[in-house]
Design an enzyme around this catalytic site. Structure first.
Site, PDB file in Angstrom:
ATOM      1  N   GLN A  74     -98.864  47.663  17.872  1.00 42.69           N
ATOM      2  CA  GLN A  74    -100.025  46.826  17.573  1.00 42.69           C
ATOM      3  C   GLN A  74    -100.421  45.938  18.740  1.00 42.69           C
ATOM      4  O   GLN A  74    -101.406  45.200  18.660  1.00 42.69           O
ATOM      5  CB  GLN A  74     -99.727  45.963  16.346  1.00 42.69           C
ATOM      6  N   HIS A 140     -97.356  42.545  14.691  1.00 41.50           N
ATOM      7  CA  HIS A 140     -97.762  41.231  14.196  1.00 41.50           C
ATOM      8  C   HIS A 140     -97.994  40.217  15.315  1.00 41.50           C
ATOM      9  O   HIS A 140     -97.302  39.213  15.434  1.00 41.50           O
ATOM     10  CB  HIS A 140     -96.749  40.712  13.184  1.00 41.50           C
ATOM     11  N   GLU A 241    -104.606  37.755   2.278  1.00 40.81           N
ATOM     12  CA  GLU A 241    -105.125  36.469   1.842  1.00 40.81           C
ATOM     13  C   GLU A 241    -106.294  35.986   2.697  1.00 40.81           C
ATOM     14  O   GLU A 241    -106.336  36.246   3.899  1.00 40.81           O
ATOM     15  CB  GLU A 241    -104.028  35.393   1.916  1.00 40.81           C
ATOM     16  N   TYR A 251     -98.751  27.489   4.351  1.00 38.92           N
ATOM     17  CA  TYR A 251     -99.374  28.552   3.558  1.00 38.92           C
ATOM     18  C   TYR A 251     -98.366  29.546   2.979  1.00 38.92           C
ATOM     19  O   TYR A 251     -98.756  30.573   2.439  1.00 38.92           O
ATOM     20  CB  TYR A 251    -100.506  29.197   4.366  1.00 38.92           C
ATOM     21  N   TYR A 262     -92.506  46.717   1.366  1.00 39.69           N
ATOM     22  CA  TYR A 262     -92.982  48.084   1.502  1.00 39.69           C
ATOM     23  C   TYR A 262     -92.043  49.010   0.733  1.00 39.69           C
ATOM     24  O   TYR A 262     -90.830  48.945   0.892  1.00 39.69           O
ATOM     25  CB  TYR A 262     -93.058  48.489   2.977  1.00 39.69           C
TER      26      TYR A 262
END
Length: 378
Positions: A74, A140, A241, A251, A262
């Site tokens: 990523q 991430h 979210e 949060y 998963y």
């Protein structure tokens, strides 16, 4: 805060309301989009290229002068943003996966540079933020940049930047700790210094750049016209979210989530609420895998769309038009699935200077697409 959710059917299939017009193709996994004042576009390619795309869709030679980038998984060259005073200063900000000096570790970094007058190279490059600590991970990174404004309907840019940071997947517990930048939103000045009114300035054991924490992997962020900062973040399996991060607020990830591991199974204690932790404005079950986020301020698609929120979906290969209980605010009341006929993952969405929406599709032959009002495309 009241929570709205999407359960089982994340959004309704909308009638075709826009006509997609391909501006450019042949982009390799494009990730971030910015607009130049002469009608050209800046597009990042995750492999580590910054492209100038002509108004006619022609791809110029890659812009020179980028730093070393840890492209893989990523990671790579991710978001890009032009300064609000770009016409005068030609300043560009971009974030990327920054490799460690040795070994396999990396982290998200934010840099600023001057785009040369001929758009061929970056000059005066300076890294103004580097996520700590670096870890060996290809997942991430977060990495959306937003220039903040003073509160109020007519707020002007205030010289500060928000940057979203992922928790690197393998380090999710770090999102609840203030001694690192994993799973955080940070707020810095444009020179990289820390604003003195940041919520954790002077707090022992806390990094002063942190604005909010307990996030997972935020790949979309934008400002409402009143200066309110909006963002969305990937949940695990379910539980994506939308949040409006407030200074110093927690949060919840991974202590609370509307998702699961998963393959199934609860995360931690399997809680979705906990004292001292914020509830999302909205969440999706199943996940839509959101990326890119913008408000529509123009009336190019009719008055009903003005004030709607737009989010790209990687999982469902569509653009989500989100209707709110009031323009630019309130609760989510309805979602509409757009661009399904394109059949590609939507990585970014932005409103252009012409008031139209533009999206990037995430593939080896990625596209920059302009959304024309349906009647204009007939």
């Amino acid at each position: 805060m009241a929570v709205a959710s999407s359960l089982l059917a994340p959004f309704a299939q909308a009638q075709q309301e826009v006509h997609p017009e391909i501006v450019a193709s042949g982009l390799q996994n494009p990730w971030g989009l910015a607009f130049l004042p002469d009608g050209r576009f800046l597009v990042t390619e995750r492999v580590g290229r910054l492209r100038v795309v002509g108004a006619d869709g022609k791809l110029a030679t890659a812009v020179a002068g980028l730093p070393g980038i840890a492209a893989g998984g990523q990671g790579g060259l991710l978001d890009v943003m032009t300064d609000s005073d770009f016409v005068r200063n030609r300043t560009v900000y971009f974030c990327y996966s920054e490799p460690a000096a040795t070994g396999r570790a990396n982290s998200t970094a934010l840099a600023r540079a001057t785009l040369s007058a001929d758009n061929a190279r970056l000059e005066n490059l300076r890294v103004i933020f580097s996520q700590k600590p670096k870890v060996a991970s290809t997942a991430h990174f977060g990495c959306r940049i937003v220039e903040s404004r003073a509160p109020g309907a007519n707020g002007q840019p205030d010289g500060k930047l928000f940057l979203t940071l992922g928790e690197r997947f393998s380090r999710k517990e770090d999102a609840q700790k203030l001694d690192n930048h994993h799973g955080k939103i940070v707020r810095i000045n444009k020179d990289g210094s820390v604003p003195p009114d940041n919520p954790f300035v002077g707090k022992a054991g806390a990094l002063p750049e942190i604005w909010s924490y307990g996030h997972r992997n935020a790949q979309g962020a934008t400002l409402a016209p009143d200066g309110t900062f909006w963002m969305h973040e990937h949940g695990p399996q379910g539980g994506d979210e939308i949040n409006l991060p407030r200074p110093g607020a927690n949060y919840g990830w991974p202590e609370i989530t509307y998702g699961e591991n998963y393959g199934g199974g609860k995360i931690g204690e399997g809680l979705s609420r906990k004292a001292g932790m914020e509830q999302p404005l909205h969440y999706w079950v199943p996940s839509i895998a959101p990326s890119g986020m913008t408000f529509l301020t123009s009336e190019r698609y009719g008055k009903a769309w003005q004030g709607n929120l737009f989010v790209g979906s990687l999982k469902f290969s569509c653009l989500d038009r989100i209707e709110l209980s009031q323009p630019f605010g309130g609760k989510v009341v309805r979602e509409n699935k757009l661009l399904t006929e394109v059949g590609e993952r939507i990585r970014d969405v932005r409103q252009g200077p012409d008031g139209l929406l533009y999206v990037l599709t995430d593939s080896a032959d990625g596209k920059l697409i302009r959304l024309l009002p349906a009647q204009a495309g007939r």
